[in-house]
Design a protein around this motif. Structure first.
Motif, PDB file in Angstrom:
ATOM      1  N   PRO A 129       0.839  -1.199   0.000  1.00  0.00           N
ATOM      2  CA  PRO A 129       0.000   0.000   0.000  1.00  0.00           C
ATOM      3  C   PRO A 129       0.873   1.247   0.000  1.00  0.00           C
ATOM      4  CG  PRO A 129       0.018  -1.013   2.174  1.00  0.00           C
ATOM      5  CD  PRO A 129       0.775  -1.935   1.262  1.00  0.00           C
ATOM      6  N   LEU A 130       0.295   2.333  -0.451  1.00  0.00           N
ATOM      7  CA  LEU A 130       0.994   3.616  -0.389  1.00  0.00           C
ATOM      8  C   LEU A 130       1.112   4.055   1.074  1.00  0.00           C
ATOM      9  CD1 LEU A 130      -0.643   5.483  -3.396  1.00  0.00           C
ATOM     10  CD2 LEU A 130       1.764   4.828  -3.178  1.00  0.00           C
ATOM     11  N   PRO A 131       2.143   4.824   1.405  1.00  0.00           N
ATOM     12  CA  PRO A 131       2.283   5.333   2.773  1.00  0.00           C
ATOM     13  C   PRO A 131       1.087   6.201   3.165  1.00  0.00           C
ATOM     14  CG  PRO A 131       4.295   5.716   1.491  1.00  0.00           C
ATOM     15  CD  PRO A 131       3.241   5.246   0.529  1.00  0.00           C
ATOM     16  N   GLY A 188      -3.297  10.248   2.365  1.00  0.00           N
ATOM     17  CA  GLY A 188      -3.985  11.466   2.776  1.00  0.00           C
ATOM     18  C   GLY A 188      -3.883  12.571   1.737  1.00  0.00           C
ATOM     19  N   LEU A 189      -2.703  12.735   1.185  1.00  0.00           N
ATOM     20  CA  LEU A 189      -2.479  13.774   0.179  1.00  0.00           C
ATOM     21  C   LEU A 189      -3.301  13.507  -1.083  1.00  0.00           C
ATOM     22  CD1 LEU A 189      -0.864  16.280  -0.773  1.00  0.00           C
ATOM     23  CD2 LEU A 189       0.888  14.695  -1.590  1.00  0.00           C
ATOM     24  N   LEU A 190      -3.246  12.275  -1.601  1.00  0.00           N
ATOM     25  CA  LEU A 190      -3.992  11.944  -2.822  1.00  0.00           C
ATOM     26  C   LEU A 190      -5.493  12.060  -2.600  1.00  0.00           C
ATOM     27  CD1 LEU A 190      -1.935   8.911  -4.215  1.00  0.00           C
ATOM     28  CD2 LEU A 190      -1.854  11.302  -4.951  1.00  0.00           C
ATOM     29  N   SER A 191      -5.952  11.703  -1.404  1.00  0.00           N
ATOM     30  CA  SER A 191      -7.377  11.843  -1.083  1.00  0.00           C
ATOM     31  C   SER A 191      -7.776  13.310  -1.086  1.00  0.00           C
ATOM     32  CB  SER A 191      -7.672  11.222   0.286  1.00  0.00           C
ATOM     33  OG  SER A 191      -7.419   9.837   0.265  1.00  0.00           O
ATOM     34  N   GLU A 192      -6.946  14.128  -0.447  1.00  0.00           N
ATOM     35  CA  GLU A 192      -7.228  15.568  -0.377  1.00  0.00           C
ATOM     36  C   GLU A 192      -7.249  16.203  -1.762  1.00  0.00           C
ATOM     37  OE1 GLU A 192      -5.088  19.518   1.515  1.00  0.00           O
ATOM     38  OE2 GLU A 192      -4.764  17.592   2.505  1.00  0.00           O
ATOM     39  N   VAL A 245      13.591   7.905  -1.311  1.00  0.00           N
ATOM     40  CA  VAL A 245      13.313   7.164  -2.550  1.00  0.00           C
ATOM     41  C   VAL A 245      11.864   6.673  -2.548  1.00  0.00           C
ATOM     42  CG1 VAL A 245      13.878   5.106  -3.905  1.00  0.00           C
ATOM     43  CG2 VAL A 245      15.719   6.471  -2.889  1.00  0.00           C
ATOM     44  N   LEU A 246      11.441   6.109  -1.434  1.00  0.00           N
ATOM     45  CA  LEU A 246      10.084   5.559  -1.370  1.00  0.00           C
ATOM     46  C   LEU A 246       9.030   6.655  -1.464  1.00  0.00           C
ATOM     47  CD1 LEU A 246      10.660   2.809   1.338  1.00  0.00           C
ATOM     48  CD2 LEU A 246      10.621   2.566  -1.167  1.00  0.00           C
ATOM     49  N   PHE A 247       9.260   7.776  -0.790  1.00  0.00           N
ATOM     50  CA  PHE A 247       8.316   8.894  -0.894  1.00  0.00           C
ATOM     51  C   PHE A 247       8.311   9.461  -2.307  1.00  0.00           C
ATOM     52  CE2 PHE A 247       6.882  13.265  -0.642  1.00  0.00           C
ATOM     53  CZ  PHE A 247       5.739  13.146   0.132  1.00  0.00           C
ATOM     54  N   GLY A 248       9.496   9.603  -2.893  1.00  0.00           N
ATOM     55  CA  GLY A 248       9.597  10.122  -4.259  1.00  0.00           C
ATOM     56  C   GLY A 248       8.860   9.245  -5.259  1.00  0.00           C
ATOM     57  N   ALA A 249       9.014   7.929  -5.113  1.00  0.00           N
ATOM     58  CA  ALA A 249       8.324   7.008  -6.014  1.00  0.00           C
ATOM     59  C   ALA A 249       6.807   7.092  -5.832  1.00  0.00           C
ATOM     60  CB  ALA A 249       8.816   5.577  -5.773  1.00  0.00           C
ATOM     61  N   ALA A 250       6.370   7.280  -4.590  1.00  0.00           N
ATOM     62  CA  ALA A 250       4.939   7.322  -4.279  1.00  0.00           C
ATOM     63  C   ALA A 250       4.268   8.624  -4.696  1.00  0.00           C
ATOM     64  CB  ALA A 250       4.731   7.083  -2.783  1.00  0.00           C
ATOM     65  N   THR A 251       5.071   9.656  -5.009  1.00  0.00           N
ATOM     66  CA  THR A 251       4.484  10.964  -5.334  1.00  0.00           C
ATOM     67  C   THR A 251       4.989  11.556  -6.645  1.00  0.00           C
ATOM     68  OG1 THR A 251       6.203  12.113  -4.061  1.00  0.00           O
ATOM     69  CG2 THR A 251       4.153  11.586  -2.894  1.00  0.00           C
ATOM     70  N   HIS A 252       5.831  10.850  -7.374  1.00  0.00           N
ATOM     71  CA  HIS A 252       6.524  11.461  -8.516  1.00  0.00           C
ATOM     72  C   HIS A 252       5.583  12.064  -9.553  1.00  0.00           C
ATOM     73  CE1 HIS A 252       5.673   7.501 -10.212  1.00  0.00           C
ATOM     74  NE2 HIS A 252       5.870   8.049 -11.397  1.00  0.00           N
ATOM     75  N   ASP A 253       4.417  11.494  -9.759  1.00  0.00           N
ATOM     76  CA  ASP A 253       3.485  11.988 -10.771  1.00  0.00           C
ATOM     77  C   ASP A 253       2.285  12.731 -10.184  1.00  0.00           C
ATOM     78  OD1 ASP A 253       4.800  11.275 -13.108  1.00  0.00           O
ATOM     79  OD2 ASP A 253       3.685   9.414 -13.407  1.00  0.00           O
ATOM     80  N   ALA A 302       5.226  21.892  -7.085  1.00  0.00           N
ATOM     81  CA  ALA A 302       4.520  23.018  -6.456  1.00  0.00           C
ATOM     82  C   ALA A 302       3.401  22.524  -5.537  1.00  0.00           C
ATOM     83  CB  ALA A 302       3.966  23.951  -7.538  1.00  0.00           C
ATOM     84  N   LEU A 303       2.654  21.513  -5.970  1.00  0.00           N
ATOM     85  CA  LEU A 303       1.583  20.951  -5.139  1.00  0.00           C
ATOM     86  C   LEU A 303       2.142  20.403  -3.834  1.00  0.00           C
ATOM     87  CD1 LEU A 303      -0.775  18.846  -7.457  1.00  0.00           C
ATOM     88  CD2 LEU A 303      -1.452  20.632  -5.869  1.00  0.00           C
ATOM     89  N   LEU A 304       3.225  19.641  -3.933  1.00  0.00           N
ATOM     90  CA  LEU A 304       3.815  19.052  -2.735  1.00  0.00           C
ATOM     91  C   LEU A 304       4.307  20.132  -1.778  1.00  0.00           C
ATOM     92  CD1 LEU A 304       5.706  16.025  -4.338  1.00  0.00           C
ATOM     93  CD2 LEU A 304       3.630  15.948  -2.925  1.00  0.00           C
ATOM     94  N   LEU A 305       4.982  21.133  -2.321  1.00  0.00           N
ATOM     95  CA  LEU A 305       5.460  22.231  -1.480  1.00  0.00           C
ATOM     96  C   LEU A 305       4.291  22.949  -0.801  1.00  0.00           C
ATOM     97  CD1 LEU A 305       8.259  23.664  -3.806  1.00  0.00           C
ATOM     98  CD2 LEU A 305       8.598  22.441  -1.621  1.00  0.00           C
ATOM     99  N   ALA A 306       3.205  23.175  -1.551  1.00  0.00           N
ATOM    100  CA  ALA A 306       2.028  23.848  -1.007  1.00  0.00           C
ATOM    101  C   ALA A 306       1.347  23.038   0.095  1.00  0.00           C
ATOM    102  CB  ALA A 306       1.030  24.141  -2.124  1.00  0.00           C
ATOM    103  N   HIS A 307       1.581  21.719   0.090  1.00  0.00           N
ATOM    104  CA  HIS A 307       0.988  20.845   1.107  1.00  0.00           C
ATOM    105  C   HIS A 307       1.991  20.488   2.205  1.00  0.00           C
ATOM    106  CE1 HIS A 307      -2.274  20.521  -1.785  1.00  0.00           C
ATOM    107  NE2 HIS A 307      -3.005  20.145  -0.757  1.00  0.00           N
ATOM    108  N   GLY A 308       3.024  21.319   2.338  1.00  0.00           N
ATOM    109  CA  GLY A 308       3.934  21.167   3.460  1.00  0.00           C
ATOM    110  C   GLY A 308       5.040  20.132   3.315  1.00  0.00           C
ATOM    111  N   VAL A 309       5.208  19.607   2.117  1.00  0.00           N
ATOM    112  CA  VAL A 309       6.286  18.640   1.884  1.00  0.00           C
ATOM    113  C   VAL A 309       7.591  19.416   1.724  1.00  0.00           C
ATOM    114  CG1 VAL A 309       7.153  16.865   0.289  1.00  0.00           C
ATOM    115  CG2 VAL A 309       4.704  16.977   0.839  1.00  0.00           C
ATOM    116  N   SER A 310       8.646  18.916   2.317  1.00  0.00           N
ATOM    117  CA  SER A 310       9.942  19.592   2.254  1.00  0.00           C
ATOM    118  C   SER A 310      10.459  19.631   0.817  1.00  0.00           C
ATOM    119  CB  SER A 310      10.960  18.879   3.135  1.00  0.00           C
ATOM    120  OG  SER A 310      11.307  17.627   2.563  1.00  0.00           O
ATOM    121  N   PRO A 311      11.251  20.649   0.485  1.00  0.00           N
ATOM    122  CA  PRO A 311      11.836  20.716  -0.866  1.00  0.00           C
ATOM    123  C   PRO A 311      12.662  19.472  -1.208  1.00  0.00           C
ATOM    124  CG  PRO A 311      12.123  22.815   0.254  1.00  0.00           C
ATOM    125  CD  PRO A 311      11.576  21.853   1.280  1.00  0.00           C
ATOM    126  N   GLU A 312      13.314  18.872  -0.202  1.00  0.00           N
ATOM    127  CA  GLU A 312      14.132  17.681  -0.447  1.00  0.00           C
ATOM    128  C   GLU A 312      13.291  16.504  -0.947  1.00  0.00           C
ATOM    129  OE1 GLU A 312      14.252  19.385   2.609  1.00  0.00           O
ATOM    130  OE2 GLU A 312      15.973  20.552   1.916  1.00  0.00           O
TER     131      GLU A 312
END
Length: 197
Positions: free
Chosen positions: A20-22, A27-31, A70-78, A101-111
């Protein structure tokens, strides 16, 4: 409210055994009201990334890299395809900057947000091993072999292990072939979800 279809795509029990996705990504994809097809794709690539990092940890335990990135990047890359839905079924790169931009706007770190922008630009230099692994997972999930990308990973492996490039090529080739063998099931899983709705 998350639809049953989206929930199944992200973390439900399915015929193809995929992790499953983390929770944070669920939560992010649902939102964002993610299309279930996108969630299914992210889940497949995330699962492949898990296989790659597990192999890398076993094959090259001394190699330093950020497994969770790596795992977070793979789960959110698209994730930018929640905005550019047409890129789920056709070409386009607008989702890359939009995703970051979406990830940054939702509080995800630039890294961590960077993977949305870098997953398709692996040929640019300099690029970290984590970015290469996310790019590789995004190709091998459907058994697409990209020699230039694989050569960059092989070079990093050879540098870290001190083994010959050809030895690392063979080792990587074997694991990618094994992971690639499950591509038809992953593709069928993704295709079982609609692009819209």
């Amino acid at each position: 409210m998350t639809s049953a279809l989206l929930s199944r795509a992200m973390c439900g029990t399915v015929d193809t055994p995929l992790l499953p996705l983390p929770d944070r990504v669920v939560g992010l994809l649902s939102e964002l009201g993610s299309p279930s097809r996108l969630a299914a794709h992210l889940r497949a690539v995330h699962d492949v990334a898990h296989q790659l990092v597990a192999w890398l940890e076993q094959h090259c335990p001394a190699m330093a890299f950020d497994r969770e990135a790596v795992l977070f990047g793979a789960a959110t890359h698209d994730v930018g395809k929640t905005v550019h839905v047409s890129e789920l079924s056709g070409p386009g790169a607008a989702h890359e900057e939009a995703g970051q931009a979406l990830l940054l706007a939702h509080g995800v770190s630039p890294e961590l947000a960077r993977f949305a922008a870098t997953h398709a630009s692996w040929a640019r230099s300099p690029i970290g091993l984590e970015d290469l692994l996310v790019s590789l997972a995004d190709k091998i999930w459907k058994n697409k072999r990209v020699p230039g990308l694989e050569d960059l990973v092989v070079a990093r492996l050879a540098e870290a292990t001190g083994r010959a490039v050809w030895e690392e090529f063979i080792a990587l080739d074997e694991v990618l072939a094994r992971i690639g063998d499950g591509a038809d099931e992953r593709l069928a899983f993704q295709a079982s979800f609609p692009i819209h709705g």
